[in-house]
Design an enzyme around this catalytic site. Structure first.
Site, mmCIF file in Angstrom:
data_model
loop_
_atom_site.group_PDB
_atom_site.id
_atom_site.type_symbol
_atom_site.label_atom_id
_atom_site.label_comp_id
_atom_site.label_asym_id
_atom_site.label_seq_id
_atom_site.Cartn_x
_atom_site.Cartn_y
_atom_site.Cartn_z
ATOM 1 N N ARG A 193 2.004 25.036 -45.459
ATOM 2 C CA ARG A 193 0.787 24.289 -45.788
ATOM 3 C C ARG A 193 -0.133 25.138 -46.668
ATOM 4 N NH1 ARG A 193 0.401 21.919 -39.625
ATOM 5 N NH2 ARG A 193 1.598 20.017 -39.999
ATOM 6 N N ARG A 249 -4.628 28.500 -34.532
ATOM 7 C CA ARG A 249 -3.540 28.024 -33.670
ATOM 8 C C ARG A 249 -4.109 27.130 -32.589
ATOM 9 N NH1 ARG A 249 0.504 31.103 -30.279
ATOM 10 N NH2 ARG A 249 0.825 28.947 -29.645
ATOM 11 N N ASP A 289 9.854 21.392 -34.258
ATOM 12 C CA ASP A 289 9.677 22.634 -33.496
ATOM 13 C C ASP A 289 11.001 23.214 -33.015
ATOM 14 O OD1 ASP A 289 6.958 22.384 -33.809
ATOM 15 O OD2 ASP A 289 6.651 21.400 -31.876
HETATM 16 N N1 LIG Z 1 3.523 22.731 -34.812
HETATM 17 C C1 LIG Z 1 3.013 21.927 -33.752
HETATM 18 C C2 LIG Z 1 3.420 20.497 -33.915
HETATM 19 N N2 LIG Z 1 4.658 20.085 -33.612
HETATM 20 C C3 LIG Z 1 4.760 18.754 -33.896
HETATM 21 C C4 LIG Z 1 3.543 18.323 -34.376
HETATM 22 C C5 LIG Z 1 3.216 16.961 -34.809
HETATM 23 C C6 LIG Z 1 4.260 15.907 -34.555
HETATM 24 C C7 LIG Z 1 5.425 15.963 -35.484
HETATM 25 O O1 LIG Z 1 5.343 16.520 -36.588
HETATM 26 O O2 LIG Z 1 6.464 15.385 -35.131
HETATM 27 C C8 LIG Z 1 2.674 19.417 -34.378
HETATM 28 C C9 LIG Z 1 1.265 19.427 -34.772
HETATM 29 C C10 LIG Z 1 1.017 19.682 -36.233
HETATM 30 O O3 LIG Z 1 1.841 20.279 -36.926
HETATM 31 O O4 LIG Z 1 -0.043 19.269 -36.718
#
Ligand SMILES: NCc1[nH]cc(CCC(=O)O)c1CC(=O)O
Length: 300
Positions: free
Chosen positions: A130, A147, A81
């Protein structure tokens, strides 16, 4: 010594923060940690797709402000993120071992594999990376934008009558969600993960050597290498939420293998390329692959 740790308030963010605090405390029993929950723009605006609100900084900016102001000393984020560039005065410190890097399909009860999804079935995800990769494998599927935090997205299978949603394995594992047979892991040859998926980012002030030294004891070497290489790739493509970007780095001995994915906003072009390198050229490898792929995309 007391460390004030900033984090978002989601269940996953708090779980990850407490995991890091537990590891620190095991190695440094005298260190005291206090958690401070900080709301970010991405947490407040819940009903817009992320790419309509801004870039990746929507989950980090307010937290980074507090780091710079000194109202917190350290922030725990999901590394995926984080924007490619950090604000001046901040840096990423050491990081513990990576969780499962893969994406997973969480399926409606009764569906047990990707081939089981009925023709024209509905899959929820807000991520272009994805979406376009799963469509390569099942072009008939309808992709529905969703979301929200992990628990919310899983609930949307029932609420919005979906056949499944795509999520990161890391989030599900860290939360300890027991979804049993409903979880199908997507091999990276089908869906290349987001750069640094499953890695935690621990952000501190650049000059905070004391905290950096404490964090050194929780470091996991292979994860540090993967994080550096995959983040270099992200920086190299100018990583945004608006185009599909994926990367995964494997480390074997002193060799590194990096796969990258890059596409256009509309998914018309989606390319996947590969590069090999050595431990002495980590950032270069990520950067070179990214620049080559950007050049190729601009020609396409
Ligand atoms: N975008 C949100 C987010 N940020 C980190 C994760 C999961 C943990 C990670 O990837 O470290 C997620 C959830 C997802 O994408 O399902």
């Amino acid at each position: 010594m007391k460390i004030i740790v900033g984090t978002r308030g989601s269940n996953l963010a708090l779980t990850q923060t407490n995991m890091v605090i537990d590891i620190i405390k095991k190695a440094h029993p005298n260190v005291e940690c206090e958690v401070k929950i900080i709301k970010t723009k991405g947490d407040i605006i819940k009903d817009l797709p992320i790419d309509k609100i801004g870039g990746k900084e929507i989950f980090t900016k307010e937290i980074e402000r507090e780091l710079l102001d000194g109202t917190i000393d350290m922030a725990v984020h999901s590394m995926k993120d984080m924007p490619g560039e950090l604000p001046k005065g901040l840096k990423l410190s050491f990081t513990p071992e990576r969780e499962d890097y893969r994406d997973v399909l969480v399926l409606r009860k009764g569906i047990n594999s990707i081939d089981d999804i009925p023709l024209g079935g509905k899959i929820g995800t807000g991520s272009k990376r994805r979406k376009y990769q799963i469509l390569k494998c099942r072009p008939d599927l309808e992709i529905v934008g969703i979301r929200g935090n992990i628990e919310t997205r899983i609930k949307k299978i029932e609420e919005e009558n979906l056949d499944g949603v795509i999520l990161a394995a890391a989030g599900i594992n860290r939360l300890g969600l027991n979804l049993g047979e409903r979880v199908v892991h997507l091999d990276k040859d089908i869906v290349l993960p987001s750069p640094t998926q499953g890695i935690l980012a621990i952000e501190i002030r650049e000059n905070d050597n004391r905290l950096d030294n404490i964090l050194k004891s929780i470091s996991h070497t292979k994860t540090e290498i993967q994080g550096k290489v995959e983040r270099a790739f992200l920086k190299g493509v100018g990583g945004s939420c608006h185009i599909p970007v994926g990367a995964y780095c494997e480390v074997v001995g002193d060799k590194i293998y990096l796969e990258g994915l890059l596409g256009t906003m509309d998914g018309e072009v989606l390319i996947r390329r590969y590069i090999e390198g050595n431990l002495d050229s980590l950032e270069d490898i990520g950067y070179v692959l990214a620049k080559d792929m950007v050049k190729e995309m601009n020609k396409a």
